[in-house]
Design an enzyme around this catalytic site. Sequence first.
Site, PDB file in Angstrom:
ATOM      1  N   LYS A 107       0.805  -1.221   0.000  1.00 39.92           N
ATOM      2  CA  LYS A 107       0.000   0.000   0.000  1.00 39.92           C
ATOM      3  C   LYS A 107       0.839   1.272   0.000  1.00 39.92           C
ATOM      4  O   LYS A 107       0.296   2.361  -0.209  1.00 39.92           O
ATOM      5  CB  LYS A 107      -0.949  -0.019   1.185  1.00 39.92           C
ATOM      6  CG  LYS A 107      -1.959  -1.144   1.069  1.00 39.92           C
ATOM      7  CD  LYS A 107      -2.997  -1.089   2.163  1.00 39.92           C
ATOM      8  CE  LYS A 107      -4.071  -2.134   1.954  1.00 39.92           C
ATOM      9  NZ  LYS A 107      -3.626  -3.482   2.362  1.00 39.92           N
TER      10      LYS A 107
HETATM   11  C1  LIG Z   1      -4.349  -4.552   1.995  1.00 35.17           C
HETATM   12  C2  LIG Z   1      -3.631  -5.836   1.905  1.00 35.17           C
HETATM   13  C3  LIG Z   1      -4.104  -6.894   1.120  1.00 35.17           C
HETATM   14  C4  LIG Z   1      -5.423  -6.799   0.375  1.00 35.17           C
HETATM   15  O1  LIG Z   1      -5.359  -5.873  -0.670  1.00 35.17           O
HETATM   16  P1  LIG Z   1      -6.729  -5.348  -1.358  1.00 35.17           P
HETATM   17  O2  LIG Z   1      -6.291  -4.349  -2.350  1.00 35.17           O
HETATM   18  O3  LIG Z   1      -7.543  -4.753  -0.254  1.00 35.17           O
HETATM   19  O4  LIG Z   1      -7.385  -6.538  -1.948  1.00 35.17           O
HETATM   20  C5  LIG Z   1      -3.359  -8.042   1.026  1.00 35.17           C
HETATM   21  N1  LIG Z   1      -2.217  -8.182   1.704  1.00 35.17           N
HETATM   22  C6  LIG Z   1      -1.723  -7.200   2.487  1.00 35.17           C
HETATM   23  C7  LIG Z   1      -0.474  -7.438   3.235  1.00 35.17           C
HETATM   24  C8  LIG Z   1      -2.398  -5.993   2.596  1.00 35.17           C
HETATM   25  O5  LIG Z   1      -1.918  -5.038   3.373  1.00 35.17           O
END
Ligand SMILES: *Cc1c(COP(=O)(O)O)cnc(C)c1O
Length: 430
Positions: A107
């Site tokens: 993210k």
């Molecule tokens: C947020 C997150 C996900 C899921 O991603 P989405 O875009 O919400 O499907 C998977 N793995 C980790 C480590 C995350 O932080």
Amino acid sequence: MNYYSLNHKAPNTSFKDAVIKGLAPDKGLYFPESITPLSQEFFESIDNLSHSEIAFETIKQFVLPEIPEDVLKTIIEETLSFDFPVVELNENISTLELFHGPTMAFKDVGARFMARCLGYFNQGNDREVTVLVATSGDTGGAVANGFLGVKGVKVVILYPSGKVSDIQEMQLTTLGQNISALEVNGTFDDCQAMVKTAFLDDSLTSQMQLTSANSINVARWLPQLFYFIFAYKQLHNKYKNIVFSVPSGNFGNICAGMMAQQLGLPIHHFVASNNANNVVTRYLVSQLYEPRPSVQTISNAMDVGAPSNFIRIQEIYKNNFEFLKDNVSSYSFTDDETREALKEIYTTYNYVADPHGAVGYLGCKTYLKERPESHCVFLETAHPTKFLDVVEEVIKEKQPLPRQIQSVMGKEKVAVTISTYEDLKSYLLK
Ligand SMILES: *Cc1c(COP(=O)(O)O)cnc(C)c1O
């Protein structure tokens, strides 16, 4: 580029407005009015393009002219100041490491890109913007870090008490400055529901400019399409039929991959890998979309009962179930299977995955049983040391802590505890 609301009851709006508002006034998610595939030359010359050049070429149609070219180039340079390596485990399976950023989860890219876009749009504006965000674990840290010190922007993060890892909690509660954390007595779904209620509460939004930094925000969501192109660049000379297995929660990441596919990237297939929160796995079997309350798992960032980007996926595949099924498979795995997978990846390939990546790995293995001629890339969405308890217990070996993790250890946690929407509202208005 203009954006329309997927509820079709709000006027189309500019990239700038879509970023500032987050959600359309009719509560719909924004979606770009058009998607123009990239040229053949782009894909032919990809080996000679840097990450920043690839990012600029792929995202400019969604962002110009409200962000001028030179500013966009700077934003991209600053956002992508770390690496995105592919590690091959064997000739059928690779992993794309998306954890080399400052908070060691994928993210970081979306959060850093969005923070800089919002900072640009808010220049010379005396009205402060409040970014209100619910986190199942990693969003909070990435948003806190991405927005730290951005002028004119205040960030309020809601996280479910006791349901994020210690390191995740430290990453979002120890920064100070323009970042505040609210510890919610409840689940991630409760946090997300409170945030949604706040956006719809006129008595609140008439007094402050609220926006989201979840993947519902186009500036958080779209830059994630870079990953798929970076992986393709590293693999296309060696493998055909490239498949991506994406550990999914709110389905923002996989949905960005589908945008890369719409831009012409030859992605053979997607695997949406789920933990026990498997509304999409069930949908692909029954064609019934039945959200359920989320349940807690060891891959907590995917503990989402009602994935917000599902509606965008429907749009991309023209609300056509057969078309969706041709492009996407989905499987769901238990915590025990995930632990077994962590162990297997370690003993077989000497690679330490995190629980989310392990779910992605299981998705690859399941898919490859049917389609062994493919090369499946699972996304390693977070660094294993963010989930130290689980990982060390399973592989029975101490893990060295990277410097990004060490830097938050031992700092003082500051969070305000809340239980209801009224608590949130009075906090925001005080
Ligand atoms: C947020 C997150 C996900 C899921 O991603 P989405 O875009 O919400 O499907 C998977 N793995 C980790 C480590 C995350 O932080």
